[in-house]
Design a protein around this motif. Structure first.
Motif, mmCIF file in Angstrom:
data_model
loop_
_atom_site.group_PDB
_atom_site.id
_atom_site.type_symbol
_atom_site.label_atom_id
_atom_site.label_comp_id
_atom_site.label_asym_id
_atom_site.label_seq_id
_atom_site.Cartn_x
_atom_site.Cartn_y
_atom_site.Cartn_z
ATOM 1 N N ASN A 79 57.622 37.939 30.170
ATOM 2 C CA ASN A 79 57.694 38.924 30.534
ATOM 3 C C ASN A 79 59.382 40.145 30.350
ATOM 4 O O ASN A 79 60.201 38.573 29.981
ATOM 5 C CB ASN A 79 56.961 39.621 31.258
ATOM 6 C CG ASN A 79 57.326 41.151 32.278
ATOM 7 O OD1 ASN A 79 58.013 41.923 30.954
ATOM 8 N ND2 ASN A 79 56.663 41.026 33.658
ATOM 9 N N PHE A 80 60.094 40.429 30.004
ATOM 10 C CA PHE A 80 61.480 41.110 30.254
ATOM 11 C C PHE A 80 61.924 41.003 31.373
ATOM 12 O O PHE A 80 61.239 41.161 32.426
ATOM 13 C CB PHE A 80 61.582 42.923 29.565
ATOM 14 C CG PHE A 80 61.110 43.283 28.026
ATOM 15 C CD1 PHE A 80 61.732 42.297 27.375
ATOM 16 C CD2 PHE A 80 60.334 43.987 28.501
ATOM 17 C CE1 PHE A 80 61.162 42.618 26.101
ATOM 18 C CE2 PHE A 80 60.065 44.077 26.483
ATOM 19 C CZ PHE A 80 60.416 43.607 25.659
ATOM 20 N N ILE A 98 46.079 36.360 30.545
ATOM 21 C CA ILE A 98 46.837 36.829 29.555
ATOM 22 C C ILE A 98 46.667 38.380 28.825
ATOM 23 O O ILE A 98 45.962 38.099 28.603
ATOM 24 C CB ILE A 98 46.236 36.077 28.196
ATOM 25 C CG1 ILE A 98 46.862 34.380 28.590
ATOM 26 C CG2 ILE A 98 47.184 36.575 26.970
ATOM 27 C CD1 ILE A 98 46.498 33.301 27.539
ATOM 28 N N ILE A 99 47.995 38.643 28.419
ATOM 29 C CA ILE A 99 48.289 40.773 28.867
ATOM 30 C C ILE A 99 49.221 40.177 27.462
ATOM 31 O O ILE A 99 50.415 40.118 26.583
ATOM 32 C CB ILE A 99 48.391 41.640 29.418
ATOM 33 C CG1 ILE A 99 50.129 40.802 30.395
ATOM 34 C CG2 ILE A 99 47.205 41.265 30.251
ATOM 35 C CD1 ILE A 99 50.399 41.345 30.955
ATOM 36 N N GLN A 141 49.029 34.840 38.207
ATOM 37 C CA GLN A 141 50.344 34.803 37.365
ATOM 38 C C GLN A 141 50.010 35.220 35.929
ATOM 39 O O GLN A 141 48.725 34.953 34.972
ATOM 40 C CB GLN A 141 51.173 32.957 37.451
ATOM 41 C CG GLN A 141 51.055 33.139 38.438
ATOM 42 C CD GLN A 141 51.914 31.667 38.017
ATOM 43 O OE1 GLN A 141 52.247 30.623 37.171
ATOM 44 N NE2 GLN A 141 53.100 31.246 39.379
ATOM 45 N N TYR A 142 51.125 35.942 35.324
ATOM 46 C CA TYR A 142 50.754 36.056 33.451
ATOM 47 C C TYR A 142 51.921 35.731 32.681
ATOM 48 O O TYR A 142 53.063 34.677 32.475
ATOM 49 C CB TYR A 142 51.530 37.431 33.930
ATOM 50 C CG TYR A 142 51.077 38.993 35.029
ATOM 51 C CD1 TYR A 142 49.591 38.987 34.336
ATOM 52 C CD2 TYR A 142 51.372 38.627 35.961
ATOM 53 C CE1 TYR A 142 48.786 40.272 35.055
ATOM 54 C CE2 TYR A 142 50.840 39.629 36.800
ATOM 55 C CZ TYR A 142 48.945 40.325 36.171
ATOM 56 O OH TYR A 142 48.320 41.173 37.295
ATOM 57 N N PHE A 143 50.698 35.527 31.631
ATOM 58 C CA PHE A 143 51.807 35.072 30.020
ATOM 59 C C PHE A 143 51.497 36.422 29.507
ATOM 60 O O PHE A 143 51.045 37.054 29.232
ATOM 61 C CB PHE A 143 51.002 33.957 29.586
ATOM 62 C CG PHE A 143 51.784 33.775 28.030
ATOM 63 C CD1 PHE A 143 52.943 32.428 28.749
ATOM 64 C CD2 PHE A 143 51.490 34.068 27.161
ATOM 65 C CE1 PHE A 143 53.246 32.380 28.101
ATOM 66 C CE2 PHE A 143 52.067 33.564 26.106
ATOM 67 C CZ PHE A 143 53.104 32.792 26.424
ATOM 68 N N PRO A 171 53.733 28.665 20.931
ATOM 69 C CA PRO A 171 53.969 27.830 21.241
ATOM 70 C C PRO A 171 53.644 27.621 22.705
ATOM 71 O O PRO A 171 54.304 26.766 23.637
ATOM 72 C CB PRO A 171 54.886 27.678 20.397
ATOM 73 C CG PRO A 171 54.426 27.971 19.430
ATOM 74 C CD PRO A 171 53.812 29.559 19.341
ATOM 75 N N GLN A 172 54.711 28.802 23.438
ATOM 76 C CA GLN A 172 55.228 28.754 24.666
ATOM 77 C C GLN A 172 53.789 28.387 25.829
ATOM 78 O O GLN A 172 53.467 27.888 26.767
ATOM 79 C CB GLN A 172 56.215 29.574 24.578
ATOM 80 C CG GLN A 172 56.741 29.400 25.931
ATOM 81 C CD GLN A 172 57.815 31.075 25.885
ATOM 82 O OE1 GLN A 172 57.866 31.697 24.748
ATOM 83 N NE2 GLN A 172 58.137 31.731 27.158
ATOM 84 N N LEU A 173 53.164 29.068 25.356
ATOM 85 C CA LEU A 173 51.759 29.348 26.099
ATOM 86 C C LEU A 173 51.407 28.018 26.492
ATOM 87 O O LEU A 173 50.637 27.255 27.187
ATOM 88 C CB LEU A 173 50.670 29.612 25.828
ATOM 89 C CG LEU A 173 49.632 30.493 26.046
ATOM 90 C CD1 LEU A 173 49.442 30.669 27.424
ATOM 91 C CD2 LEU A 173 48.150 30.786 25.373
#
Lengths: 200, 200
Positions: B62-63, B84-85, B103-105, B125-127
């Protein structure tokens, strides 16, 4: 607190733009951050630069970063004709018409006593001093055909009659717009159109 | 040249904002110069500041102007659930619902090979590296129900099946929205609603 404090602040700041509500401001902020950082930076710098340097032209009151704007500097415009309009957007409309070759004076608003906007706020002293320079023969009042625009036009015409009686003052014609249908024209406009009828 | 060069440049720059065409940009520039100089300056400074400091949260993408965003730092969110959104705006929608405590990704987009957006551009890759940390038990795929969103959800679910077979992957249900009328629902949605019917 779903957005970070700085992002929130950016969204809040974007709402100073006209017509931008909370949803649009969110979309603008996210889009600038996601895809448009370079242009965003350029926008911020141009905005700072413009707000600092752009002032009013000393002759016509249009926005200009130089003391005299482009239109006032050019020798190709007739100095005996002066068109009085409310805003720089109106200048755009008149110029697009392509028939007017005189100069302009931009009020940057109209008389509105309830909002505390009097003659001094729309540059009347400046207009007066420009008229005393003596080269103007006709003034075309092209304020908007609204209540405030009409009142402003009336005020200026009275002023000119009193202080500069040699200058001819005209008002743009009210009537039926081209392509309009009588059926849909309001009666005020139609009354003007009948009163201002011409022999063909 | 009806507007001064700097004003022209400002109008041009404002067009980088989404949904702002030439007329709106003109109106914005003139309004900022006429009535809103202070707010305009603040907007420019906030924009510069935000574009410089706001980056992606290292955990959820997120920003955020800090390495870990507010939602990733808080201890009150269930670390075994990951939603995941596609975009930060979707986070707003999910949080407004008020039922999700995980939590979110945030992918910051969707797979779109024609536009050159592949797995690396949406943070796969980060996920992956986040999933290998091992605390997540369920992933809720809440990408948009569009062709690209469905393709992205499918891609991620396949990836999880291959590399993290112990994690349960779910997709938000498709069906008839509350308050909708069957008469106006498209047949694709209706087919989903029938296929996903539940015993009452």
């Amino acid at each position: 607190m779903l957005f970070s404090p700085l992002l929130k602040q950016l969204i809040e700041s974007l709402r100073c733009l006209p017509g931008v509500g909370p949803k649009t401001a969110q979309r603008m902020a996210l889009q600038l951050l996601e895809r448009n950082r370079e242009n965003g930076k350029q926008l911020a710098q141009t905005l700072l630069n413009a707000l600092e340097k752009i002032d009013h032209c000393t002759s016509c009151r249009n926005f200009s970063e130089e003391p005299l704007c482009h239109l006032c500097k050019t020798p190709h415009r007739d100095p005996s004709l002066l068109c009085i309009i409310e805003s720089p957007i109106d200048l755009f409309a008149v110029e697009q018409m392509g028939h007017y070759r005189g100069q302009y004076f931009i009020l940057m608003g109209h008389l509105s006593p309830l909002d505390g906007i009097g003659p001094d706020n729309i540059g009347i002293p400046q207009l007066n001093s420009r008229l005393t320079q003596g080269s103007i023969r006709e003034i075309i009042l092209a304020t908007n055909p609204t209540v405030e625009g009409e009142a402003t036009a009336h005020y200026i015409s009275e002023l000119i009659k009193q202080h500069h009686p040699t200058i001819k003052t005209t008002r743009i014609a009210h009537g039926v717009p081209l392509g309009g249908e009588l059926e849909y024209i309001d009666s005020g406009t139609l009354a003007h159109a009948f009163a201002g009828r011409e022999v063909i």
